[in-house]
Design an enzyme around this catalytic site. Structure first.
Site, PDB file in Angstrom:
ATOM      1  N   CYS A  23       0.837  -1.210   0.000  1.00 37.25           N
ATOM      2  CA  CYS A  23       0.000   0.000   0.000  1.00 37.25           C
ATOM      3  C   CYS A  23       0.869   1.256   0.000  1.00 37.25           C
ATOM      4  CB  CYS A  23      -0.935  -0.014   1.217  1.00 37.25           C
ATOM      5  SG  CYS A  23      -2.000   1.424   1.323  1.00 37.25           S
TER       6      CYS A  23
ATOM      7  N   CYS B 241      -0.610   4.102   2.161  1.00 38.83           N
ATOM      8  CA  CYS B 241      -0.399   3.869   3.597  1.00 38.83           C
ATOM      9  C   CYS B 241       1.051   4.121   3.997  1.00 38.83           C
ATOM     10  CB  CYS B 241      -0.731   2.421   3.967  1.00 38.83           C
ATOM     11  SG  CYS B 241      -2.287   1.810   3.323  1.00 38.83           S
ATOM     12  N   ASP B 242       1.983   3.577   3.236  1.00 39.93           N
ATOM     13  CA  ASP B 242       3.369   3.486   3.700  1.00 39.93           C
ATOM     14  C   ASP B 242       4.370   4.341   2.926  1.00 39.93           C
ATOM     15  OD1 ASP B 242       2.477   1.653   5.575  1.00 39.93           O
ATOM     16  OD2 ASP B 242       2.809  -0.051   4.248  1.00 39.93           O
TER      17      ASP B 242
HETATM   18  P1  FAD Z   1     -11.259  -5.562   5.914  1.00 36.51           P
HETATM   19  O1  FAD Z   1     -10.503  -4.721   6.830  1.00 36.51           O
HETATM   20  O2  FAD Z   1     -10.509  -6.495   5.015  1.00 36.51           O
HETATM   21  O3  FAD Z   1     -12.294  -6.409   6.791  1.00 36.51           O
HETATM   22  C1  FAD Z   1     -13.029  -7.456   6.246  1.00 36.51           C
HETATM   23  C2  FAD Z   1     -13.438  -8.377   7.370  1.00 36.51           C
HETATM   24  O4  FAD Z   1     -14.341  -9.354   6.857  1.00 36.51           O
HETATM   25  C3  FAD Z   1     -12.260  -9.139   7.964  1.00 36.51           C
HETATM   26  O5  FAD Z   1     -12.227  -8.923   9.354  1.00 36.51           O
HETATM   27  C4  FAD Z   1     -12.552 -10.597   7.622  1.00 36.51           C
HETATM   28  O6  FAD Z   1     -12.163 -11.501   8.650  1.00 36.51           O
HETATM   29  C5  FAD Z   1     -14.068 -10.598   7.463  1.00 36.51           C
HETATM   30  N1  FAD Z   1     -14.569 -11.629   6.577  1.00 36.51           N
HETATM   31  C6  FAD Z   1     -14.134 -11.912   5.303  1.00 36.51           C
HETATM   32  N2  FAD Z   1     -14.859 -12.915   4.795  1.00 36.51           N
HETATM   33  C7  FAD Z   1     -15.754 -13.283   5.756  1.00 36.51           C
HETATM   34  C8  FAD Z   1     -16.774 -14.277   5.804  1.00 36.51           C
HETATM   35  N3  FAD Z   1     -16.999 -15.095   4.782  1.00 36.51           N
HETATM   36  N4  FAD Z   1     -17.514 -14.398   6.941  1.00 36.51           N
HETATM   37  C9  FAD Z   1     -17.275 -13.553   7.994  1.00 36.51           C
HETATM   38  N5  FAD Z   1     -16.322 -12.612   7.991  1.00 36.51           N
HETATM   39  C10 FAD Z   1     -15.577 -12.472   6.895  1.00 36.51           C
HETATM   40  N6  FAD Z   1      -5.407   1.823   5.333  1.00 36.51           N
HETATM   41  C11 FAD Z   1      -5.218   3.102   5.744  1.00 36.51           C
HETATM   42  O7  FAD Z   1      -6.148   3.923   5.670  1.00 36.51           O
HETATM   43  N7  FAD Z   1      -4.026   3.504   6.269  1.00 36.51           N
HETATM   44  C12 FAD Z   1      -2.981   2.653   6.455  1.00 36.51           C
HETATM   45  O8  FAD Z   1      -1.903   3.056   6.932  1.00 36.51           O
HETATM   46  C13 FAD Z   1      -3.165   1.294   6.061  1.00 36.51           C
HETATM   47  N8  FAD Z   1      -2.169   0.411   6.241  1.00 36.51           N
HETATM   48  C14 FAD Z   1      -2.395  -0.896   5.931  1.00 36.51           C
HETATM   49  C15 FAD Z   1      -1.401  -1.812   6.250  1.00 36.51           C
HETATM   50  C16 FAD Z   1      -1.601  -3.156   6.022  1.00 36.51           C
HETATM   51  C17 FAD Z   1      -0.515  -4.136   6.411  1.00 36.51           C
HETATM   52  C18 FAD Z   1      -2.818  -3.598   5.418  1.00 36.51           C
HETATM   53  C19 FAD Z   1      -3.042  -5.071   5.148  1.00 36.51           C
HETATM   54  C20 FAD Z   1      -3.794  -2.690   5.079  1.00 36.51           C
HETATM   55  C21 FAD Z   1      -3.602  -1.331   5.343  1.00 36.51           C
HETATM   56  N9  FAD Z   1      -4.585  -0.370   5.052  1.00 36.51           N
HETATM   57  C22 FAD Z   1      -4.410   0.909   5.471  1.00 36.51           C
HETATM   58  C23 FAD Z   1      -5.811  -0.717   4.305  1.00 36.51           C
HETATM   59  C24 FAD Z   1      -6.996  -0.949   5.257  1.00 36.51           C
HETATM   60  O9  FAD Z   1      -6.635  -1.913   6.215  1.00 36.51           O
HETATM   61  C25 FAD Z   1      -8.204  -1.403   4.452  1.00 36.51           C
HETATM   62  O10 FAD Z   1      -8.517  -0.448   3.449  1.00 36.51           O
HETATM   63  C26 FAD Z   1      -9.436  -1.556   5.344  1.00 36.51           C
HETATM   64  O11 FAD Z   1      -9.171  -2.432   6.418  1.00 36.51           O
HETATM   65  C27 FAD Z   1     -10.627  -2.096   4.556  1.00 36.51           C
HETATM   66  O12 FAD Z   1     -11.697  -2.282   5.414  1.00 36.51           O
HETATM   67  P2  FAD Z   1     -12.877  -3.289   5.073  1.00 36.51           P
HETATM   68  O13 FAD Z   1     -13.781  -3.240   6.247  1.00 36.51           O
HETATM   69  O14 FAD Z   1     -13.416  -3.009   3.732  1.00 36.51           O
HETATM   70  O15 FAD Z   1     -12.198  -4.733   4.943  1.00 36.51           O
END
Ligand code: FAD
Ligand code: NAP
Length: 312
Positions: free
Chosen positions: A134, A137-138
């Site tokens: 990302c 992010c980084d």
């Molecule tokens: P997710 O965070 O992916 O959450 C999805 C959830 O759904 C998960 O908890 C998963 O377990 C659950 N799930 C999936 N399938 C199922 C299922 N079938 N049944 C039940 N549960 C399920 N963003 C920033 O803004 N700033 C940063 O500095 C940043 N740094 C990052 C660093 C890393 C290492 C990573 C990996 C990501 C980073 N991001 C950052 C990006 C950010 O984490 C994502 O954009 C954000 O988390 C997306 O949110 P979401 O709720 O859409 O999905």
């Protein structure tokens, strides 16, 4: 019958939980297969969530979110959802991996996505300590430093251009000599004085020490091995959208999807199916940022309330 089922408990799902319950829906359950918080809990530092100042990790950021939702009545079930399907009466069935089924009037799907790994030595060991997926992010951590970008698609080239504005130099390493990216993007990359293209080159190993990445070793087509000393390696080799819950028994998707497997939504996070909303990293054109996923969750929740109240 649930008023709303939220699938996934990352920033999008938790915010949807906060807004649906605080907005008056009585019976809302968030299904999360692991610990709530989502993928940001893997990050050792987040600097770009507004208001969250100081040195905080992704886990620190997310810890209060579930409790805040539960105060307004959100139920959290630790279950993996296998499939969401639509019933003839317009309600939805939530099939869980233990075989049990819950019914819901509306559904907000927030299961996120995951960047693919390239598979070179050290990629996992140094993930979060110099290896990143990302740039938004980084990238800032490498201000005025040199970095490498792996990949030859739109994401790799666009992120290389983004990083080139922050870093002194970007080495763009691609395994072929032609790119999948849009011609205009390729042109911009080629015209960027601080992007060096290294083509026909496969990353073999990221090397480092206790502090993190110190360099990358790449195998060139000529058989030569080149080592570049850099503190950061950004990997953009494709993305897996967690869309499995939308796949129906006959293999089709419940709602319209893009060719890359993202859910098509409008500005209200409505999908092509009434009462079904998608939010966060799994929806089309997602910026893949916590603040955006949370915003999507709020938008979807407000629409779900209107849908359940019959004002859609
Ligand atoms: P997710 O965070 O992916 O959450 C999805 C959830 O759904 C998960 O908890 C998963 O377990 C659950 N799930 C999936 N399938 C199922 C299922 N079938 N049944 C039940 N549960 C399920 N963003 C920033 O803004 N700033 C940063 O500095 C940043 N740094 C990052 C660093 C890393 C290492 C990573 C990996 C990501 C980073 N991001 C950052 C990006 C950010 O984490 C994502 O954009 C954000 O988390 C997306 O949110 P979401 O709720 O859409 O999905
Ligand atoms: P992508 O198009 O699949 O490109 C992935 C790149 O990574 C390819 O160049 C591929 O090389 C390389 N790669 C794959 N596995 C690798 C490995 N193990 N080691 C080294 N390199 C590897 O992925 P993307 O760039 O994330 O784009 C996904 C889709 O979203 C694309 O259709 C893209 O057009 C679209 N997108 C569009 C925009 C936009 O329109 N602005 C922006 C971003 C993404 P090969 O080329 O040799 O296969």
């Amino acid at each position: 019958m649930l008023d709303c089922a939220i699938i996934g408990g990352g920033p999008a799902g938790l915010t949807a939980g906060l807004y649906t319950t605080r907005g008056g829906l009585d019976n809302v359950t968030m299904f999360e297969k692991g610990m709530p918080g989502g993928q940001i809990t893997m990050s050792s530092e987040i600097e770009n969530y507004p208001g969250a100042t100081g040195h905080i990790s992704g886990m620190d950021l997310m810890i209060p979110w579930p409790e805040q939702c539960q105060r307004f009545g959100l139920k959290h079930e630790m279950s993996e959802v296998s499939r969401v399907s639509r019933n003839e009466d317009g309600t939805f069935s939530i099939l869980k991996s233990d075989g049990s089924i819950d019914k819901a009037k509306s559904v907000i799907v927030c299961t996120g996505s995951a960047p693919k790994r390239a598979g070179f030595i050290g990629e996992d060991v140094y993930f979060g300590r110099g290896v990143s997926t990302c740039a938004t992010c980084d990238g800032f951590f490498y201000k005025n430093k040199e970095v490498a970008v792996i990949g030859g698609g739109d994401t790799a080239l666009e992120e290389a251009l983004y990083l080139a504005k922050i870093c002194t130099k970007v080495y763009l390493i691609h395994r072929r000599d032609t790119f999948r990216s849009a011609p205009s993007t390729i042109e911009r990359v080629k015209n960027s004085p601080n992007i060096e293209l290294i083509v026909n080159a496969v990353p073999e190993e990221v090397i480092g020490d206790k502090m993190g990445v110190t360099g990358i070793r790449i195998a060139l087509k000529s058989g030569e091995i080149r080592q570049i000393d850099i503190p950061g390696v950004f990997v953009f080799v494709g993305n897996n959208v967690n869309n499995q819950v939308l796949i129906q028994e006959d293999g089709s998707f419940l709602c319209d999807m893009t060719q890359w497997g993202e859910v098509k939504v409008d500005l209200s996070m409505k999908t092509s199916i009434s009462g079904l909303f998608a939010a966060g990293d799994m929806r089309e054109s997602a910026p893949k940022q916590v603040v955006c996923a949370a915003g999507d969750g709020a938008v979807a929740a407000l629409q779900a309330i209107a849908y359940v109240d019959g004002h859609h």
